[in-house]
Enzyme design. Structure first.
Site, mmCIF file in Angstrom:
data_model
loop_
_atom_site.group_PDB
_atom_site.id
_atom_site.type_symbol
_atom_site.label_atom_id
_atom_site.label_comp_id
_atom_site.label_asym_id
_atom_site.label_seq_id
_atom_site.Cartn_x
_atom_site.Cartn_y
_atom_site.Cartn_z
ATOM 1 N N ASP A 66 0.861 -1.174 0.000
ATOM 2 C CA ASP A 66 0.000 0.000 0.000
ATOM 3 C C ASP A 66 0.911 1.242 0.000
ATOM 4 O O ASP A 66 2.136 1.140 0.139
ATOM 5 C CB ASP A 66 -0.990 -0.010 1.168
ATOM 6 C CG ASP A 66 -2.216 0.849 0.849
ATOM 7 O OD1 ASP A 66 -2.156 1.655 -0.090
ATOM 8 O OD2 ASP A 66 -3.238 0.728 1.549
HETATM 9 C C1 BGC Z 1 -5.102 3.067 -0.103
HETATM 10 C C2 BGC Z 1 -5.233 1.984 -1.146
HETATM 11 C C3 BGC Z 1 -5.120 2.574 -2.521
HETATM 12 C C4 BGC Z 1 -3.808 3.305 -2.622
HETATM 13 C C5 BGC Z 1 -3.537 3.888 -3.989
HETATM 14 C C6 BGC Z 1 -3.893 3.931 -0.338
HETATM 15 O O1 BGC Z 1 -3.859 5.029 0.498
HETATM 16 O O2 BGC Z 1 -5.045 2.485 1.169
HETATM 17 O O3 BGC Z 1 -6.439 1.305 -0.972
HETATM 18 O O4 BGC Z 1 -5.240 1.569 -3.486
HETATM 19 O O5 BGC Z 1 -3.790 4.354 -1.678
HETATM 20 O O6 BGC Z 1 -4.345 4.952 -4.269
#
Ligand code: BGC
Length: 764
Positions: free
Chosen positions: A308
């Site tokens: 993440d």
């Molecule tokens: C979120 C993810 C997301 C990623 C990319 C993160 O802050 O937890 O779910 O896919 O950002 O945007």
């Protein structure tokens, strides 16, 4: 890109690459070498690639710097949910320091970036383009919590197919969806992205989305890679505060939180995303247990794992990694393959390999998994195959997509209350007042994760109602209050009350703004934000009949409304066609059939109050003081899991089982007759639950085992038959081994978890 470059690249550059790739590479460190030579201590856990020879041949040409470049994923500059650590992503493509870019979409933008990767770097390895296409790309479908309220996975599979068609027409290859974190906590803002509190529903909807996004064949340019996220247990942070510590037993992890992810692997999902949280003291992004033991060894996952957003870096503030190098080592050795935003793999892995701390084979493995997907997507054949201006123009916001978005929105609506059949309204009820900050608010209708959707496309409730009623019907709207958590101004009350008094019916459009749920949007209160509650009470006091329409990303505390307002429609966030969908329910053009996939709490203090709780040794007894209960609120939620009303009524009868006993490998059928006893055609969602009465490990009072959504004409009776296999009933014994021990199993079938017919059988 102009045609010359396109032709040049496809015709000259790629064949050159493959000519090189087909040279004898056996004496180079390749994936196949590492497969042959790895020792038992090697951290490399090889799983079969789909294109092993092709991958080997490219890997063999790569320098270590080019390899770590493939493990690097950066954002192209908008929709970030964390710090932007490099504005230089475009320059880095020239330097072969990126394997993919996210938040980059549109044919124009992706062609521009891909051209650099393919034409300006030594090996011309194409980029992956990713985006959070969570619930549609430009045509916006309801949020996942709403979509799960349809209890119709086929519908959601089709919605995800449409999302993939639009997204891939805008140059994208990869979506960061589905989120299949099970969460019983309405305080957690990301409950809006989940499919509710139940593991089975999260598994079924997760698979539906994966099948919708990935289709039968990833080589098809209308399909895209899906991501199962966030691995694991992200949905149960302490106090519901996003990113907070997770502390649950391995039993709960395996019984409640892992099954949707296992189902995703079985459905062939190509990538996984790590979770921000720690599990059992270890941040997920460096967890040997989660990624090596569970995902790779137990489940044989053969896709790649992306972190993440900055999650590798975050292992330092967690107090788990000493520094960047340590963080890189922990993650790569956990078989985490791609680094989203931290750039720690890029910067640290070469040094770690040089010092012998990390094996190059481990990096090769990660690169191989990423290249494998690029081959599968056909990017080595034609890196521009997803970026086609004509397809983009023809596909985005197609009329049939918008029509389908309306159907999904209608089916997601949950009718919570309808005393004396206040609803549906007549289409000419006199003067209609719409009061509330969500009555004519296109922006907040976007809800959480709106990808490329544009707020100006959203149909508001006011517009939807105007579209639905004859032109001569008067429809007025005022906000009454701001939509804010900290502005409780009552300046608009007077105007709102004046409108209410001179109207024949008031539709109150209340709830949350789009940023009040979603990531980093946890709340300690479920109250209607600002002065909305007060406005509702004041409008009710005018005596004009009131219908409450709720739009929010979580269940809200509506105890007062439940007592005083005769009709309550829960609309969550429904996407582009919001207003049309709600209007069709208000006027009876659509008979609502959605049901809750989360127990709707009575108040915030009850949380968590999921239906699959266990019985205590002192079950609630109102006549006994020392029993398990609240002294200021009921134990039961305001509305139970699986609950939702319709404009017709249903009767359940004649629950029967095909067997009175089975073995722990046997099966039986459960049948029930369901009749539409009202005078409208409607959809009913029939639910099957079980309970193992006694076991060597205490069991929940109910577990959802199956369900079906079906349409019944007035007076029509249908027999619903479910097959229940013993395997579905297995639980984990004290050694965490799956078992089904002898004893009684209760079976419950009904319209929601709290109103069921019962039967039982014995396991011998
Ligand atoms: C979120 C993810 C997301 C990623 C990319 C993160 O802050 O937890 O779910 O896919 O950002 O945007």
């Amino acid at each position: 890109m102009n045609n010359f470059w396109m032709t040049f690249t496809v015709a000259i550059m790629l064949p050159l690459l493959f000519l090189l790739a087909s040279c004898d590479t056996r004496n180079t460190a390749t994936v196949s070498d590492s497969r042959v030579t790895r020792s038992s201590e090697s951290p490399v856990r090889f799983t079969e690639l789909r294109n092993p020879e092709k991958v080997d041949s490219v890997l063999a040409l790569m320098t270590l710097e080019e390899k770590v470049g493939q493990l690097n994923l950066l954002s192209s500059g908008f929709a970030e949910t964390g710090p932007v650590l490099s504005e230089e992503y475009r320059d880095m493509i020239f330097e072969a320091k990126l394997g993919g870019v996210f938040n980059a979409h549109t044919v124009e933008h992706t062609l521009d970036l891909q051209r650099i990767a393919v034409e300006e770097t030594r090996l011309g390895i194409p980029l992956l383009f990713a985006f959070d296409v969570i619930r549609g790309h430009r045509t916006l479908f309801p949020v996942a919590l709403a979509e799960s309220s349809t209890w119709d996975p086929e519908l959601i599979k089709k919605a995800s197919r449409i999302a993939a068609k639009e997204a891939t027409a805008a140059g994208l290859h990869w979506t960061f969806a589905p989120m299949i974190d099970v969460s019983p906590d309405a305080r957690w803002g990301r409950i809006v992205e989940s499919h509710g509190e139940d593991p089975l529903l999260n598994a079924i909807f997760g698979v539906a989305r994966i099948e919708g996004f990935q289709g039968d064949n990833l080589y098809d340019v209308t399909t895209m890679m899906a991501t199962a996220k966030h691995f694991a247990a992200y949905g149960v942070p302490e106090a519901g505060r996003d990113y907070n510590t997770v502390d649950i037993s391995e039993r709960t992890l395996r019984e409640i939180h892992l099954p949707p992810f296992k189902a995703a692997v079985d459905a062939g999902v190509r990538s996984f995303m790590t979770a921000f949280n720690e599990y059992d003291g270890v941040p997920a992004t460096g967890s040997d247990f989660l990624f090596n033991r569970v995902l790779r060894d137990e489940w044989d996952f053969d896709g790649f794992v992306v972190t993440d957003y900055t999650a590798i870096m975050e292992m330092m503030p967690h107090g788990y990694a000493r520094d960047d190098a340590h963080a890189a080592e922990l993650s790569i050795n956990a078989n985490v393959d791609m680094d989203m935003m931290s750039q720690i793999f890029l910067n640290e892995l070469p040094g770690l390999i040089e010092q012998g701390i990390v094996k190059e084979e481990q990096v090769d493995m990660a690169v191989a998994r990423i290249l494998d997907m690029k081959f599968e997507l056909g990017l080595f054949e034609d890196p521009y195959r997803y970026s086609d201006y004509d397809r983009e123009a023809e596909t985005i916001m197609r009329e049939d997509f918008l029509e389908f978005a309306l159907e999904v929105a209608q089916k997601s609506i949950v009718l919570l209350k309808n005393d004396n059949n206040v609803l549906p309204l007549s289409k000419d009820p006199g003067h209609i007042a719409i009061i509330g900050p969500l009555g004519d608010n296109q922006y907040d209708l976007l809800g959480s994760w709106s990808a490329a959707a544009e707020w100006s496309d959203n149909v508001t409730l006011l517009q939807g109602i105007r579209n639905a009623v004859p032109e001569n019907v008067r429809v007025s709207h005022v906000d009454g209050v701001p939509l804010s958590l900290d502005d409780d101004s009552r300046d608009g009350f007077e105007e709102a009350l004046r409108l209410a008094r001179r109207s024949d019916v008031v539709i109150m459009a209340l709830g949350e703004g789009r940023h009040m749920s979603g990531e980093a949007a946890s709340r300690t209160s479920l109250d209607l934000p600002g002065a909305q509650q007060e406005l509702l009470e004041a409008v009710h006091a005018t005596g004009t009949p009131v219908v409450l329409v709720l739009m929010a990303g979580r269940p809200l505390d509506i105890r007062w409304a439940d007592e005083h307002i005769p009709a309550i429609v829960n609309a969550w966030y429904l996407g582009t066609r919001t207003g049309d969908a709600i209007a069709s329910v208000l006027f009876g053009d659509h008979n609502p059939g959605g049901k809750l996939t989360i127990s709707w709490p009575h108040n915030v203090g009850q949380i968590p109050n999921y239906y699959y709780a266990k019985k205590t040794g002192r079950p609630k007894d109102p006549n006994q003081r020392y029993t398990s209960k609240f002294i200021d609120a009921p134990n039961a939620p305001l509305y139970p899991f699986g609950y939702g009303l319709s404009y017709t009524t249903y009767e359940y009868d004649n629950l029967r089982l095909s067997e009175s006993e089975i073995t722990n490998t046997g099966s039986l059928t459960v049948s029930v007759d369901v009749t539409n006893t009202g005078n409208r055609t409607g959809d009913e969602i029939v639910q099957l639950y079980t309970r193992k009465m006694v076991a060597s490990v205490t069991q929940p009072v109910r577990r959802l085992r199956d369900f079906t959504r079906m349409t019944l004409e007035p007076g029509q009776t249908e027999t619903v038959t479910f097959t229940l296999n013993a395997e579905q009933l297995y639980y984990l014994d004290q050694q965490l081994e799956p078992v089904l021990e002898p004893g009684t199993v209760m079976v419950f079938v009904g319209p929601n978890v709290a109103e069921t017919l019962e039967a039982s059988f014995e396991v011998r």
